[in-house]
Scaffold this motif. Structure first.
Motif, PDB file in Angstrom:
ATOM      1  N   LYS A 285       0.841  -1.201   0.000  1.00  0.00           N
ATOM      2  CA  LYS A 285       0.000   0.000   0.000  1.00  0.00           C
ATOM      3  C   LYS A 285       0.875   1.251   0.000  1.00  0.00           C
ATOM      4  CE  LYS A 285      -4.137  -1.883   2.298  1.00  0.00           C
ATOM      5  NZ  LYS A 285      -4.824  -2.214   1.087  1.00  0.00           N
ATOM      6  N   TYR A 286       1.911   1.235   0.844  1.00  0.00           N
ATOM      7  CA  TYR A 286       2.818   2.385   0.931  1.00  0.00           C
ATOM      8  C   TYR A 286       3.497   2.631  -0.422  1.00  0.00           C
ATOM      9  CZ  TYR A 286       6.530   5.474   2.502  1.00  0.00           C
ATOM     10  OH  TYR A 286       7.383   6.550   2.650  1.00  0.00           O
ATOM     11  N   ASN A 287       3.989   1.577  -1.046  1.00  0.00           N
ATOM     12  CA  ASN A 287       4.685   1.729  -2.330  1.00  0.00           C
ATOM     13  C   ASN A 287       3.753   2.247  -3.422  1.00  0.00           C
ATOM     14  OD1 ASN A 287       7.129   0.920  -1.241  1.00  0.00           O
ATOM     15  ND2 ASN A 287       6.817  -1.229  -1.767  1.00  0.00           N
ATOM     16  N   ILE A 288       2.511   1.787  -3.412  1.00  0.00           N
ATOM     17  CA  ILE A 288       1.536   2.288  -4.394  1.00  0.00           C
ATOM     18  C   ILE A 288       1.290   3.771  -4.158  1.00  0.00           C
ATOM     19  CG2 ILE A 288      -0.895   2.170  -5.101  1.00  0.00           C
ATOM     20  CD1 ILE A 288      -0.638  -0.922  -4.468  1.00  0.00           C
ATOM     21  N   LEU A 289       1.116   4.152  -2.892  1.00  0.00           N
ATOM     22  CA  LEU A 289       0.896   5.562  -2.565  1.00  0.00           C
ATOM     23  C   LEU A 289       2.096   6.416  -2.989  1.00  0.00           C
ATOM     24  CD1 LEU A 289      -0.944   7.672  -1.255  1.00  0.00           C
ATOM     25  CD2 LEU A 289       0.084   7.097   0.951  1.00  0.00           C
ATOM     26  N   VAL A 290       3.297   5.955  -2.717  1.00  0.00           N
ATOM     27  CA  VAL A 290       4.507   6.695  -3.103  1.00  0.00           C
ATOM     28  C   VAL A 290       4.575   6.851  -4.623  1.00  0.00           C
ATOM     29  CG1 VAL A 290       7.035   6.560  -3.188  1.00  0.00           C
ATOM     30  CG2 VAL A 290       5.828   6.137  -1.036  1.00  0.00           C
ATOM     31  N   SER A 291       4.192   5.810  -5.357  1.00  0.00           N
ATOM     32  CA  SER A 291       4.255   5.870  -6.822  1.00  0.00           C
ATOM     33  C   SER A 291       3.260   6.871  -7.414  1.00  0.00           C
ATOM     34  CB  SER A 291       4.010   4.487  -7.428  1.00  0.00           C
ATOM     35  OG  SER A 291       2.638   4.133  -7.326  1.00  0.00           O
ATOM     36  N   MET A 292       2.295   7.300  -6.604  1.00  0.00           N
ATOM     37  CA  MET A 292       1.263   8.217  -7.085  1.00  0.00           C
ATOM     38  C   MET A 292       1.541   9.674  -6.735  1.00  0.00           C
ATOM     39  SD  MET A 292      -2.038   5.908  -6.090  1.00  0.00           S
ATOM     40  CE  MET A 292      -3.209   7.064  -6.784  1.00  0.00           C
ATOM     41  N   SER A 293       2.732   9.987  -6.284  1.00  0.00           N
ATOM     42  CA  SER A 293       3.016  11.342  -5.807  1.00  0.00           C
ATOM     43  C   SER A 293       2.701  12.423  -6.844  1.00  0.00           C
ATOM     44  CB  SER A 293       4.471  11.464  -5.353  1.00  0.00           C
ATOM     45  OG  SER A 293       5.335  11.263  -6.453  1.00  0.00           O
ATOM     46  N   ASP A 294       2.876  12.122  -8.129  1.00  0.00           N
ATOM     47  CA  ASP A 294       2.615  13.116  -9.176  1.00  0.00           C
ATOM     48  C   ASP A 294       1.161  13.159  -9.636  1.00  0.00           C
ATOM     49  OD1 ASP A 294       5.278  13.785  -9.110  1.00  0.00           O
ATOM     50  OD2 ASP A 294       5.813  12.496 -10.806  1.00  0.00           O
ATOM     51  N   THR A 295       0.385  12.130  -9.297  1.00  0.00           N
ATOM     52  CA  THR A 295      -0.989  12.048  -9.801  1.00  0.00           C
ATOM     53  C   THR A 295      -2.045  12.032  -8.702  1.00  0.00           C
ATOM     54  OG1 THR A 295      -0.872   9.627  -9.855  1.00  0.00           O
ATOM     55  CG2 THR A 295      -0.283  10.820 -11.893  1.00  0.00           C
ATOM     56  N   ILE A 296      -1.615  12.156  -7.465  1.00  0.00           N
ATOM     57  CA  ILE A 296      -2.553  12.057  -6.338  1.00  0.00           C
ATOM     58  C   ILE A 296      -3.549  13.223  -6.356  1.00  0.00           C
ATOM     59  CG2 ILE A 296      -1.224  13.343  -4.606  1.00  0.00           C
ATOM     60  CD1 ILE A 296      -2.992   9.993  -3.989  1.00  0.00           C
ATOM     61  N   THR A 297      -4.777  12.927  -5.975  1.00  0.00           N
ATOM     62  CA  THR A 297      -5.818  13.952  -5.864  1.00  0.00           C
ATOM     63  C   THR A 297      -6.456  13.841  -4.487  1.00  0.00           C
ATOM     64  OG1 THR A 297      -7.596  12.510  -6.650  1.00  0.00           O
ATOM     65  CG2 THR A 297      -6.353  13.758  -8.341  1.00  0.00           C
ATOM     66  N   ASP A 298      -7.204  14.864  -4.114  1.00  0.00           N
ATOM     67  CA  ASP A 298      -7.913  14.821  -2.830  1.00  0.00           C
ATOM     68  C   ASP A 298      -8.892  13.655  -2.797  1.00  0.00           C
ATOM     69  OD1 ASP A 298      -6.944  16.934  -1.132  1.00  0.00           O
ATOM     70  OD2 ASP A 298      -7.778  18.355  -2.577  1.00  0.00           O
TER      71      ASP A 298
END
Length: 195
Positions: free
Chosen positions: A139-152
């Motif tokens: 879960k952490y790695n997936i979240l880290v991989s989304m740093s450029d595309t994350i939304t609220d």
């Protein structure tokens, strides 16, 4: 013929491209009819009931000639690929503040309500990966991989998965908060395994 009876926890995509999770298969106390109890993974996370026969039925291709999906609801797994035509919009939507209070969920069974439950968007593929991740490390790695595309919206959805509420703050501050929550849980889990 393969048994298509859904099992608790399985994820299903409705032919109108919305994601649901199976709660259970219940038995109607008066008629003995089997009912699938399932929860939407978008908007207000409504809980619905549908007769098992209807749940596992094929799509009416005369009424919906453009639908490619064979069954009304099809099980999805981490290996399930989503095509561009299946992904109509960004993500499932839910803020923890909109979650119903415990004990206030009502099972809705009218045909109009069931139809309303079928008209929304498909989930974000990254959110599906996050839901399907077996470990906090994944879960952490997936979240880290989304740093450029994350939304609220994605942060709110992931926070619901983690059973936390992220306070209102700038996007990147909330992103860092969720990363810290996951890391803290990882350390706590690891410490408990050492005991």
């Amino acid at each position: 013929m393969m048994d298509r009876t859904p099992k608790p926890g399985e994820l299903y995509r409705h032919f109108k491209n919305k994601l649901y999770q199976i709660v259970t298969v219940a038995t109607h106390s008066e008629t003995g009819e089997k009912l699938v109890i399932y929860q939407a993974l978008y908007d207000n996370f409504g809980v619905y009931a549908r007769p098992l026969d209807m749940f596992v039925s094929e799509v009416d291709h005369e009424k919906y000639p453009d639908v490619k999906q064979k069954y009304r609801f099809e099980r999805i797994t981490p290996q399930t690929k989503q095509t561009d035509t299946q992904v109509k919009s960004e993500a499932v939507r839910q803020s923890a503040a909109k979650m119903p209070e415990a004990g206030s969920v009502q099972v809705q069974t009218s045909k109009a309500q069931v139809a309303d439950a079928d008209d929304d968007q498909a989930p974000n593929p990254q959110l599906i990966k996050f839901l399907d991740a077996d470990t906090l490390e994944e879960k952490y790695n997936i979240l880290v991989s989304m740093s450029d595309t994350i939304t609220d919206r994605l942060l709110d959805d992931m926070a619901v998965v983690m059973d936390v509420v992220l306070p209102e703050a700038p996007l990147m501050e909330r992103y860092e908060d969720l990363k810290n929550i996951i890391r803290t849980r990882q350390h706590y889990e690891f410490a408990n395994r050492l005991r």
